[in-house]
Design a protein around this motif. Sequence first.
Motif, PDB file in Angstrom:
ATOM      1  N   ALA A  44       1.066  -1.246   0.137  1.00 45.48           N
ATOM      2  CA  ALA A  44      -0.096   0.183   0.063  1.00 45.48           C
ATOM      3  C   ALA A  44       0.773   1.166  -0.212  1.00 45.48           C
ATOM      4  N   ALA A  83       3.900   1.664  -1.243  1.00 45.72           N
ATOM      5  CA  ALA A  83       4.640   1.587  -2.600  1.00 45.72           C
ATOM      6  C   ALA A  83       3.615   2.245  -3.642  1.00 45.72           C
ATOM      7  N   THR A  84       2.272   1.913  -3.276  1.00 39.32           N
ATOM      8  CA  THR A  84       1.213   2.506  -4.468  1.00 39.32           C
ATOM      9  C   THR A  84       1.041   4.071  -3.965  1.00 39.32           C
ATOM     10  N   CYS A  85       0.882   4.255  -2.709  1.00 39.65           N
ATOM     11  CA  CYS A  85       0.874   5.751  -2.286  1.00 39.65           C
ATOM     12  C   CYS A  85       2.114   6.615  -3.211  1.00 39.65           C
ATOM     13  N   HIS A  99       3.857   5.699  -5.466  1.00 37.73           N
ATOM     14  CA  HIS A  99       3.722   5.901  -7.008  1.00 37.73           C
ATOM     15  C   HIS A  99       2.951   6.967  -7.568  1.00 37.73           C
TER      16      HIS A  99
END
Lengths: 204, 204
Positions: free
Chosen positions: B188, B190-192, B194
């Motif tokens: 999560a 890493a997604t933020c 990105h």
Amino acid sequence: MSGHHPARSRRGTERKGDVRERAILDTCEALLAQKGYDAMTVGDIAQGAGITRGALYFYFGSKQEVVTALVARTVEHLWERSRATAQTDEPRRAIAAAMQRTVELWNEHGLVMRTAIDLSLTVPEVGELWSHTADLFTTAITAVLERAGVQAGTEPDQASAMARSLCWMIERTFYHASQESREKFRKASATCEHIWLLSAGLNT
Amino acid sequence: MSGHHPARSRRGTERKGDVRERAILDTCEALLAQKGYDAMTVGDIAQGAGITRGALYFYFGSKQEVVTALVARTVEHLWERSRATAQTDEPRRAIAAAMQRTVELWNEHGLVMRTAIDLSLTVPEVGELWSHTADLFTTAITAVLERAGVQAGTEPDQASAMARSLCWMIERTFYHASQESREKFRKASATCEHIWLLSAGLNT
DNA sequence: CCCAAAAGTCTACACTCCGTCGATTTTTCT
DNA sequence: AGAAAAATCGACGGAGTGTAGACTTTTGGG
């Protein structure tokens, strides 16, 4: 969760209890706006619906069950609305349409939606309902991202994971904005749309 | 909010009450983890701290005040940590560092942070504390965005507004992820990161 | 070291809200 | 009309809250 009181599925005329039940839910919604969840008591709801506490317990087992039923009723609308929305295939258009629809939903049902979010943690049934709702939105966002060229998949930089975070962003932004002015609300919506576009690789 | 009990600001030796007060806050934090806010009673806290309800009311006026003090104590750490963080000037590096720091904060203080978020609506003092904290984060994000070339300003597509929505995205994503596995938590984050990069115009 | 004031603690009480129960009344259906 | 089902009521016992007043311990100046 409204399965404990008598079934009355196929029936032409409406039972008296059906009217009462609706009155209870309506009163609950009104009180939620007036005093908020914590301050609202079972006695208050009963009084507002024109019955005593004892009678209310014939319909619902607790304050939580009343609110859960209210959330269920509202969330039903959201689902219908989602289903009814035609799939636009041009990503930019689709994103604009989705945000527009979201604004309308929050305008109409903001109070109950906020309540649902607040109770998600403490009332499992509400949590269930809301997480299902969030899943619907996430799925829709995922579809748009993929159509815009974002790689499908669940890795951190792929459509599915990004959609989830974008969903939370929209939820939280609207949650806060809907407590403020209409103006901020409108702007917040535009900001979310902008970030969604960038995330989809659609630079302005 | 801890202004009702006697001042003891400048003093070498520690009063007995100081120890008790800390014991109360510690117990409160432990109980929060065990049974959650709603289930936790004033009697429970008192018992855990080795005193009776009556004695606890000497320190705090209610369960809400105890939790507010706990949130204040925790949030103090967050502020210190924020202040201590050196400003990196290369945006990509700054974003990675900020997310890393956020992960650590949630690992250490996730429980109280979640509680603070939940109570923001119902307990004004907690709301105050948390919104101030969110402001700090928003300001930091704004600075990074501007340094990456996003136009400064409060219009929907400018740095300040975008930072606010990104802040909510991060809050909400971590809020949910921190209740699940470490693995999801990492992803999560890493997604933020990105999405933040994309929002800053830093395509991979 | 002494002892008064301050700080800390306890038990008991009054209050509010909750959920349940059995008795009673109203509605529904034939 | 009249029996079964649905709806309502009032009262009770329990759990939690916040307060009051008496009592004990700690603190710090003489």
